[in-house]
Design an enzyme around this catalytic site. Structure first.
Site, mmCIF file in Angstrom:
data_model
loop_
_atom_site.group_PDB
_atom_site.id
_atom_site.type_symbol
_atom_site.label_atom_id
_atom_site.label_comp_id
_atom_site.label_asym_id
_atom_site.label_seq_id
_atom_site.Cartn_x
_atom_site.Cartn_y
_atom_site.Cartn_z
ATOM 1 N N PHE A 55 68.842 87.157 73.304
ATOM 2 C CA PHE A 55 68.471 88.260 72.326
ATOM 3 C C PHE A 55 66.829 87.214 71.724
ATOM 4 O O PHE A 55 66.593 85.959 71.507
ATOM 5 C CB PHE A 55 68.665 87.683 70.889
ATOM 6 C CG PHE A 55 68.446 89.230 70.482
ATOM 7 C CD1 PHE A 55 68.598 90.418 70.851
ATOM 8 C CD2 PHE A 55 68.064 89.084 69.591
ATOM 9 C CE1 PHE A 55 68.071 91.570 70.013
ATOM 10 C CE2 PHE A 55 66.933 90.420 68.739
ATOM 11 C CZ PHE A 55 67.858 91.624 69.036
ATOM 12 N N VAL A 56 65.778 87.855 72.380
ATOM 13 C CA VAL A 56 64.690 87.407 71.971
ATOM 14 C C VAL A 56 63.695 88.465 70.426
ATOM 15 O O VAL A 56 64.087 89.560 70.385
ATOM 16 C CB VAL A 56 63.211 86.913 72.626
ATOM 17 C CG1 VAL A 56 63.637 86.444 74.203
ATOM 18 C CG2 VAL A 56 62.777 88.769 73.558
ATOM 19 N N LYS A 78 64.040 92.485 81.302
ATOM 20 C CA LYS A 78 65.608 91.807 80.771
ATOM 21 C C LYS A 78 66.671 92.745 81.809
ATOM 22 O O LYS A 78 67.214 93.314 81.559
ATOM 23 C CB LYS A 78 66.442 91.851 79.297
ATOM 24 C CG LYS A 78 66.986 90.740 78.969
ATOM 25 C CD LYS A 78 67.718 90.779 77.935
ATOM 26 C CE LYS A 78 66.674 90.354 76.235
ATOM 27 N NZ LYS A 78 67.990 91.004 75.704
ATOM 28 N N ASP A 124 65.741 96.305 78.832
ATOM 29 C CA ASP A 124 67.028 95.765 78.582
ATOM 30 C C ASP A 124 67.385 96.802 79.268
ATOM 31 O O ASP A 124 67.624 96.509 80.618
ATOM 32 C CB ASP A 124 67.201 95.771 76.814
ATOM 33 C CG ASP A 124 68.275 95.021 76.428
ATOM 34 O OD1 ASP A 124 69.486 94.251 77.450
ATOM 35 O OD2 ASP A 124 68.710 94.882 75.776
ATOM 36 N N GLU A 131 55.452 100.144 76.000
ATOM 37 C CA GLU A 131 57.202 99.061 75.151
ATOM 38 C C GLU A 131 57.308 97.805 75.066
ATOM 39 O O GLU A 131 56.270 97.405 75.691
ATOM 40 C CB GLU A 131 58.090 99.871 76.108
ATOM 41 C CG GLU A 131 59.764 99.268 76.112
ATOM 42 C CD GLU A 131 60.338 99.976 74.059
ATOM 43 O OE1 GLU A 131 59.368 100.093 73.217
ATOM 44 O OE2 GLU A 131 61.314 100.891 74.601
ATOM 45 N N ASP A 132 58.039 97.610 74.406
ATOM 46 C CA ASP A 132 58.348 96.243 73.784
ATOM 47 C C ASP A 132 59.328 95.741 75.042
ATOM 48 O O ASP A 132 58.777 94.453 76.123
ATOM 49 C CB ASP A 132 59.041 95.632 72.978
ATOM 50 C CG ASP A 132 60.202 96.147 72.132
ATOM 51 O OD1 ASP A 132 60.813 96.771 72.910
ATOM 52 O OD2 ASP A 132 60.350 96.014 71.063
ATOM 53 N N ARG A 148 59.073 89.767 63.661
ATOM 54 C CA ARG A 148 57.813 90.642 64.546
ATOM 55 C C ARG A 148 56.611 90.023 64.016
ATOM 56 O O ARG A 148 55.567 90.025 65.206
ATOM 57 C CB ARG A 148 58.581 92.184 63.860
ATOM 58 C CG ARG A 148 59.326 92.927 63.460
ATOM 59 C CD ARG A 148 58.417 94.850 64.106
ATOM 60 N NE ARG A 148 60.080 94.819 63.301
ATOM 61 C CZ ARG A 148 60.849 95.894 64.331
ATOM 62 N NH1 ARG A 148 60.092 95.640 65.694
ATOM 63 N NH2 ARG A 148 61.477 96.334 63.608
ATOM 64 N N LYS A 152 59.239 100.308 66.481
ATOM 65 C CA LYS A 152 57.899 99.170 65.844
ATOM 66 C C LYS A 152 57.917 98.403 67.147
ATOM 67 O O LYS A 152 56.644 97.659 66.425
ATOM 68 C CB LYS A 152 58.583 98.987 64.885
ATOM 69 C CG LYS A 152 58.863 99.982 63.615
ATOM 70 C CD LYS A 152 59.550 99.342 62.458
ATOM 71 C CE LYS A 152 60.136 100.146 61.196
ATOM 72 N NZ LYS A 152 60.552 99.602 60.653
ATOM 73 N N GLY A 153 58.438 97.946 67.923
ATOM 74 C CA GLY A 153 58.505 97.045 69.002
ATOM 75 C C GLY A 153 57.077 96.935 69.302
ATOM 76 O O GLY A 153 57.106 95.662 70.002
ATOM 77 N N ASP A 199 62.209 92.102 66.995
ATOM 78 C CA ASP A 199 62.743 91.581 65.601
ATOM 79 C C ASP A 199 64.339 91.401 65.708
ATOM 80 O O ASP A 199 64.996 92.147 66.843
ATOM 81 C CB ASP A 199 62.947 92.692 64.907
ATOM 82 C CG ASP A 199 63.659 94.236 64.771
ATOM 83 O OD1 ASP A 199 63.517 94.811 65.730
ATOM 84 O OD2 ASP A 199 64.253 94.476 63.811
#
Ligand code: XMP
Ligand code: MG
Length: 177
Positions: A153-154, A132, A104, A100-101, A166, A44-45, A160
């Site tokens: 962590f964002v 990241k 990582d 993509e959000d 979100r 969902k990001g 989320d």
């Protein structure tokens, strides 16, 4: 006081996010002239990012949504990736741009790139709002990148913590209480 202020510090302001989205949209518009573009939103990001980006792209395009589960509790990825919702049509012969959000460890995206490549698209590229690099474990080439961030962590703008935050219009750092 808004609901998030004691838990989240602003990292990338709403204005900075929106300005970068416009730049990425302009670059994508230039690069895909004369092509039929398919945006694949990774749920969902990247939902908020995808919708804003789609409106910043001046081309006819198709939107697809794909859900993956790679993330089990806490803030660590397990490397185990599964497609939970697949795209609605065959992807063969199409110009695919995955949205993509955040990249990582890169494990989710290397799985997804391999999975979509196997469907024989005309082209396959990746656009990620955030990267990241501190935690990279798999080499993933990001064709369109919003921002490189530190190992924090964002949340916000689609990202989320426990399904919350979100809807914040900026990217913030979640302060572990
Ligand atoms: P990997 O490690 O496979 O991560 O590249 C992919 C997914 O992990 C989630 N992720 C985050 N979600 N804040 C979040 O809200 C973060 O800082 C963060 N880091 C990783 C995210 O869903 C991403 O698609
Ligand atoms: Mg995600």
């Amino acid at each position: 006081m808004t609901f998030h202020e004691k838990d989240v510090d602003v990292l990338i302001s709403e204005e900075a996010v929106q300005a970068r989205v416009k730049e990425l949209g302009a670059a994508i518009t230039r690069d895909y002239q004369g092509k039929e573009l398919t945006l694949i939103c990774v749920l969902k990001g990247s939902a908020f990012f995808t919708i804003d980006l789609a409106r910043a792209i001046d081309l006819p395009l198709t939107l697809e949504f794909l859900g993956v589960s790679s993330y089990h509790g806490g803030t660590e990825t397990t490397g185990e990736v599964r497609i939970t919702t697949d795209v609605s049509k065959p992807m063969a012969g199409k110009h695919l741009l995955i949205i993509e959000d955040i990249i990582d460890t890169g494990l989710t995206m290397s799985f997804l790139l391999e999975n979509l490549q196997a469907r024989h698209p005309a082209s396959l590229k990746l656009c990620s709002l955030l990267e990241k690099p501190a935690r990279a474990r798999a080499k993933v080439n990001i064709d369109y990148k919003g921002f490189v961030i530190e190992d924090k962590f964002v949340v916000g703008y689609g990202l989320d913590y426990g399904e919350k935050y979100r809807n914040l219009p900026f990217v913030g750092v979640w302060k572990n209480p």
